[in-house]
Design an enzyme around this catalytic site. Structure first.
Site, mmCIF file in Angstrom:
data_model
loop_
_atom_site.group_PDB
_atom_site.id
_atom_site.type_symbol
_atom_site.label_atom_id
_atom_site.label_comp_id
_atom_site.label_asym_id
_atom_site.label_seq_id
_atom_site.Cartn_x
_atom_site.Cartn_y
_atom_site.Cartn_z
ATOM 1 N N GLY A 162 0.795 -1.216 0.000
ATOM 2 C CA GLY A 162 0.000 0.000 0.000
ATOM 3 C C GLY A 162 0.833 1.274 0.000
ATOM 4 N N SER A 163 0.342 2.273 0.706
ATOM 5 C CA SER A 163 0.937 3.614 0.641
ATOM 6 C C SER A 163 2.311 3.716 1.284
ATOM 7 C CB SER A 163 -0.008 4.633 1.276
ATOM 8 O OG SER A 163 -1.190 4.747 0.507
#
Length: 588
Positions: free
Chosen positions: A310-311
């Site tokens: 993810g981020s």
């Protein structure tokens, strides 16, 4: 009576002696039939007596031989020190993590078993869950050795000895004992019933030649030097406890965390739950079957599994842009509207719908702004940078069974865009923590290790992957996000913690699930001179702090709990008052 019969009768009773006088008129002496039979009887009696004497001599000789022979070691406890050993495993401070204990195992010589049914019945009264059919089959074979039960308790051994069953014996063995139980199960690993390493550092030891030495008897009766690991069991207990409590509190499928020394690459703690007890690696149910749910705990999600992080990957994308000098911290990118590409729409979770500075792109976790930076560098540069950080290749460390990252077979522009914010490439959490350490420690990528390593030793392994200026800029971004962004949920009063959250849609059967997340948080402290990297993961949480399911509500609070409890043990003293006062970091 006929004439012939009379003659035979008289002849049988007669003793006719014909002697030859000196004159030599008669040729020989003739013995009678009765004397002949007596001689044969005496001859037979002599043969019989001789046979009996030889038989008794043979039996007596064998008895003397048996009496003088040494008792077989397999029939008694023998000398436990002669059994092959494994070295103790200790933590960085010398605390015991694994050791050998002396045990005995039960065996049978089926050739000496008189009544197999009776033996099975007697043993079943002492040994729980004894397989009657299998034991009976073993006792009916023609072999001279059959294992019946490995690693008995002293009480079981005493009870079986009291039965006095012929053909039953005990053999000394070693059993591996793990005082910490589940705490460091995935790091230390476990062994099988023959004391051969199957997982973790136990398997690593065998791969380094211990198994070969044991096979040729080189470890029998030898006191082996303990193997020291890089982990600290006190910090390990904290990390494992936090992960277990988070999994239960957030109703998640799994959770885990790792603590790294960014200057040496040492793994100071690593936990993945659900886990298992290495003292009982395979749990058997009452019906004799294996508990499949329990065996799921064997899976180490920190190093043996890959996830889309993810981020957290936005850290690498912005570092790439800074290192390639495509952007600076003062650069501005347009994040005012979504990006449409190849039938996909790239948008922000909570978009500001305006141009953003690079610190704002990081703080607000803008997919649009991150994709714009990746586009500036280009596909080839993007792939090369992630490869340089070790995120696209199998990680080199002592831990066996490390998973290999996955990436698109062919990188296209849409792949580069999605990978820039953590979708499309799957890596291990341990790799992610190692690469993130390089972003804040001055640009030095150091292979993670589970063995002690000094700064001098680490210096010989360093690979510079980003510029010093890039590392300084990334420390600024991490610290800003820890103070103003999603990293606030990981902040501990008195410590300067920076980091980045990562909330990714979980991949289920090759598709993204809209209602399931895989969350992570990568953080470091103290940010004025980072010493430790902490990464947490939580898989498919159903709730979190204030009911949220994002990383800020689940993974970040895990890091907060770990640092709050472990920082003093790691030698980092909290700082209160002036922001210019330096942190005190003592040796760990």
């Amino acid at each position: 009576m006929s004439l012939i019969a009379r003659i035979l009768k008289v002849k049988s009773r007669s003793h006719i002696l014909i002697t030859r006088p000196e004159s030599g008129l008669f040729p020989e002496k003739i013995l009678g039939t009765r004397n002949k039979r007596g001689g044969q009887a005496r001859q037979r009696l002599g043969i019989t007596v001789g046979a009996f004497v030889c038989g008794f001599l043979l039996i007596g000789g064998r008895l003397v031989q048996y009496g003088l022979a040494e008792e077989p070691t397999t029939a008694s406890l023998g000398n436990p020190s002669a059994v092959a050993s494994r070295p103790d495993i200790v933590d960085r401070n010398g605390q015991l993590l694994a050791t050998d204990v002396n045990m005995v195992s039960l065996y049978a010589d089926p050739r000496r078993i008189i009544d197999a049914d009776e033996v099975v019945e007697k043993l079943a009264a002492i040994l729980p869950n004894l397989d009657w059919r299998d034991t009976h089959r073993k006792l009916r074979t023609d072999s001279g050795f059959q294992w019946l039960r490995r690693q008995l308790t002293p009480r079981q051994q005493a009870d079986i000895l009291a039965l006095g069953i012929p053909g039953i014996g005990f053999r000394p063995e070693k059993r591996r004992f793990y005082p910490g139980g589940r705490s460091a199960a995935h790091i230390v690993g476990h062994v099988n019933v023959d004391n051969l390493g199957l997982a973790g550092m136990e398997r690593y030891l065998d791969q380094q030649g211990l198994a070969d030495l044991r096979a040729i008897g080189m470890t029998s009766g030898v006191s082996l030097e303990p193997v020291r690991l890089s982990i600290g069991i006190r910090v390990q207990n904290i990390v494992r406890d936090v992960a277990a409590k988070a999994m239960n509190a957030y109703q998640a499928e799994a959770a885990g965390a790792i603590v790294l020394d960014v200057e040496t690459g040492e793994v100071l703690a690593m936990a993945s739950v659900p886990d298992y007890d290495p003292n009982e690696p395979s749990r058997t149910l009452t019906d004799g079957s294996v508990d499949k749910e329990y065996e799921k705990g064997w899976f180490n999600r920190i190093s043996n599994a890959t996830f889309e992080m993810g981020s957290t990957f936005k850290s690498f994308t912005l570092a790439m842009g800074l290192d390639a000098e495509k952007i600076t911290l003062n650069s501005v990118v347009d994040a005012s509207r979504p990006i449409r590409m190849g039938g996909f729409t790239i948008k922000d979770f909570k978009g500001k719908n305006r141009p953003l500075t690079i610190p704002e792109v990081f703080q607000y976790s803008s997919n649009i702004g991150t994709a714009a930076v990746a586009d500036m560098v280009g596909i080839e540069g993007h792939q090369e940078f992630l490869t340089r950080l070790g995120l696209l290749s199998k990680m080199e460390t002592e831990m066996p069974g490390v998973a290999t990252p996955t990436q698109p077979r062919t990188w296209k522009k849409i792949n580069s865009v999605t990978i820039s914010f953590g979708h499309g490439v799957a890596t291990t959490p341990l790799q992610t923590a190692s690469a993130a350490s390089a972003l804040i420690n001055g640009g030095k990528l150091i292979p993670p290790t589970f063995l002690p390593r000094s700064p001098e030793q680490a210096a010989t392994l360093v690979k510079t992957v980003v510029k010093q200026s890039t590392s300084e800029d990334m420390r600024t971004l991490f610290r800003r996000n820890g103070q103003k962004g999603s990293g606030r949920a990981a902040q501990v009063e008195g410590f300067d913690i920076g980091g980045k959250t990562g909330t990714a849609d979980k991949v289920v059967n090759g598709r993204y699930a809209s209602d399931l997340n895989f969350n992570a948080f990568v953080g470091a402290f103290p940010m004025d001179k980072p010493k430790y990297m902490v990464l947490s993961i939580i898989d498919a949480p159903k709730t979190g702090v204030h009911g949220g399911r994002t990383a800020a509500s689940t993974a970040a609070p895990m890091v907060k709990a770990i640092i709050a409890r472990a920082a003093p043990l790691l030698g980092v003293q909290p700082r209160f008052g002036s922001k210019d006062a330096p942190y005190s970091i003592e040796s760990f």
